[in-house]
Scaffold this motif. Structure first.
Motif, mmCIF file in Angstrom:
data_model
loop_
_atom_site.group_PDB
_atom_site.id
_atom_site.type_symbol
_atom_site.label_atom_id
_atom_site.label_comp_id
_atom_site.label_asym_id
_atom_site.label_seq_id
_atom_site.Cartn_x
_atom_site.Cartn_y
_atom_site.Cartn_z
ATOM 1 N N UNK A 187 -11.515 33.142 -11.063
ATOM 2 C CA UNK A 187 -12.523 32.103 -10.915
ATOM 3 C C UNK A 187 -12.285 31.333 -9.623
ATOM 4 N N UNK A 188 -13.346 30.739 -9.050
ATOM 5 C CA UNK A 188 -13.169 29.955 -7.822
ATOM 6 C C UNK A 188 -12.160 28.834 -8.024
ATOM 7 N N UNK A 189 -11.373 28.574 -7.000
ATOM 8 C CA UNK A 189 -10.360 27.526 -7.083
ATOM 9 C C UNK A 189 -11.021 26.157 -7.209
ATOM 10 N N UNK A 190 -10.413 25.304 -8.012
ATOM 11 C CA UNK A 190 -10.888 23.936 -8.171
ATOM 12 C C UNK A 190 -10.057 23.039 -7.259
ATOM 13 N N UNK A 234 -3.375 20.059 -12.134
ATOM 14 C CA UNK A 234 -2.518 20.809 -13.062
ATOM 15 C C UNK A 234 -1.943 22.071 -12.447
ATOM 16 N N UNK A 235 -2.084 22.233 -11.140
ATOM 17 C CA UNK A 235 -1.643 23.468 -10.499
ATOM 18 C C UNK A 235 -0.616 23.146 -9.420
ATOM 19 N N UNK A 236 0.530 23.796 -9.500
ATOM 20 C CA UNK A 236 1.560 23.663 -8.476
ATOM 21 C C UNK A 236 1.562 24.954 -7.653
ATOM 22 N N UNK A 237 1.142 24.912 -6.398
ATOM 23 C CA UNK A 237 1.084 26.141 -5.595
ATOM 24 C C UNK A 237 2.471 26.704 -5.343
ATOM 25 N N UNK A 238 2.592 28.011 -5.479
ATOM 26 C CA UNK A 238 3.862 28.695 -5.220
ATOM 27 C C UNK A 238 3.568 29.949 -4.396
ATOM 28 N N UNK A 239 4.468 30.328 -3.518
ATOM 29 C CA UNK A 239 4.231 31.495 -2.669
ATOM 30 C C UNK A 239 4.497 32.796 -3.417
ATOM 31 N N UNK A 240 4.211 33.911 -2.767
ATOM 32 C CA UNK A 240 4.588 35.210 -3.301
ATOM 33 C C UNK A 240 6.114 35.323 -3.301
ATOM 34 N N UNK A 286 4.593 17.991 -12.007
ATOM 35 C CA UNK A 286 3.415 17.982 -11.152
ATOM 36 C C UNK A 286 3.380 16.710 -10.324
ATOM 37 N N UNK A 287 3.403 16.864 -9.009
ATOM 38 C CA UNK A 287 3.296 15.730 -8.124
ATOM 39 C C UNK A 287 4.472 14.777 -8.198
ATOM 40 N N UNK A 288 5.639 15.238 -8.683
ATOM 41 C CA UNK A 288 6.767 14.331 -8.903
ATOM 42 C C UNK A 288 7.244 13.693 -7.608
ATOM 43 N N UNK A 289 7.337 14.492 -6.543
ATOM 44 C CA UNK A 289 7.836 13.951 -5.291
ATOM 45 C C UNK A 289 6.881 12.913 -4.709
ATOM 46 N N UNK A 290 5.586 13.174 -4.794
ATOM 47 C CA UNK A 290 4.618 12.220 -4.253
ATOM 48 C C UNK A 290 4.448 11.016 -5.175
ATOM 49 N N UNK A 291 4.573 11.234 -6.468
ATOM 50 C CA UNK A 291 4.485 10.100 -7.398
ATOM 51 C C UNK A 291 5.597 9.091 -7.136
#
Length: 276
Positions: free
Chosen positions: A77-80, A85-91, A170-175
């Protein structure tokens, strides 16, 4: 004299190599090149075959995604852009670099960790054929090379494992920066929920706020956005449809947010008057 003797030794070694090839071996060209070419062709054919299987065993679904085939979906599905709720991670093959970013954090040392160290290691690796000219190839007689190789493998393995198993809220460092924002901007209590949502929702991927974040695609610094007195209603309309309010804006729409979330963000932005 030392240079000429080294050249003479290399010439003798090359002549001995030619004799050994003529007596009991095969030259690199064309035998080894032919083997490498055939193997490369086999690998390419396997990749093309897997791509064909993947393409024609997956089918487009009724919605935006696709039905998974033998080798997976064509696309999801298209990215929102407004998800929190999504933590981006690399391959997986970039996990080592992913964990280096956790060690060398922006802005002080991220360039060293992401560009400096890998580049230095690559230069040292490329320099080996030009610096080590000995004919000796027995592992027991090459302790420095063996230790360097083992340390490289071990470090890459550890970094890859640590990157694969790294856990974070989620967002812990920025929070963790939100209390600092409240103090520096003198934010009212009503703006705190919006500040937390701002830290979690990916806004700092393009914007900056009190020195935190990344300036991408011409996105402005939002530290003093509230000093423009645009109004909460304007901020909500802009969040819902940036291109409608600012034609040509590359900013994604946050229309997927609830009305309450949009108002929280708008209140936070309007309360951000700058540190002066």
């Amino acid at each position: 004299m030392a240079v000429s003797s080294r050249i003479e030794r290399r010439r003798r070694e090359f002549q001995q190599y030619k004799k050994d090839v003529a007596s009991r071996g095969k030259p690199f060209h064309p035998f080894a090149m032919l083997h490498d070419t055939i193997m490369s062709l086999v690998v390419v054919c396997v990749i093309v075959g897997l791509a064909i299987i993947w393409r024609y065993t997956s089918h487009t679904a009724v919605g935006h995604g696709s039905v998974s085939g033998i080798l997976g979906k064509l696309y999801d599905d298209p990215a929102d852009p407004g998800t929190i709720n999504f933590v981006p991670r690399p391959d997986w093959y970039f996990y080592f670099l992913f964990y280096l970013l956790r060690i060398f954090k922006w802005p002080e040392s991220v360039i060293l960790g992401t560009i400096g160290i890998p580049t230095i290691c690559l230069i040292l690796l490329l320099a080996v054929p030009f610096t080590d000219l000995r004919a000796e190839r027995r592992l027991s007689r090459r302790p420095v090379a063996i230790v360097a190789a083992l340390l490289t493998i071990a470090s890459m393995g550890v970094l890859t494992y640590k990157g694969a198993t790294a856990k974070e809220a989620l967002g812990s460092e920025l929070l963790a920066d939100v209390p600092h924002w409240v103090q520096q901007e003198h934010l009212p209590q009503s703006a705190v929920p919006g500040a937390k949502l701002f830290a979690q929702s990916g806004c700092l991927n393009c914007h900056t706020y009190l020195g935190v974040g990344s300036a991408n695609l011409g996105a402005p610094n939002l530290t003093d956005i509230g000093s423009k007195n645009l109004g909460v209603d304007f901020q909500i309309r802009h969040l819902k449809c940036p291109a409608c309010v600012n034609p040509g804006s590359p900013m994604p729409s946050f229309a997927a947010f609830s009305d309450q979330q949009l108002r929280q963000l708008a209140v936070f932005l309007e309360a951000s008057k700058g540190t002066k």
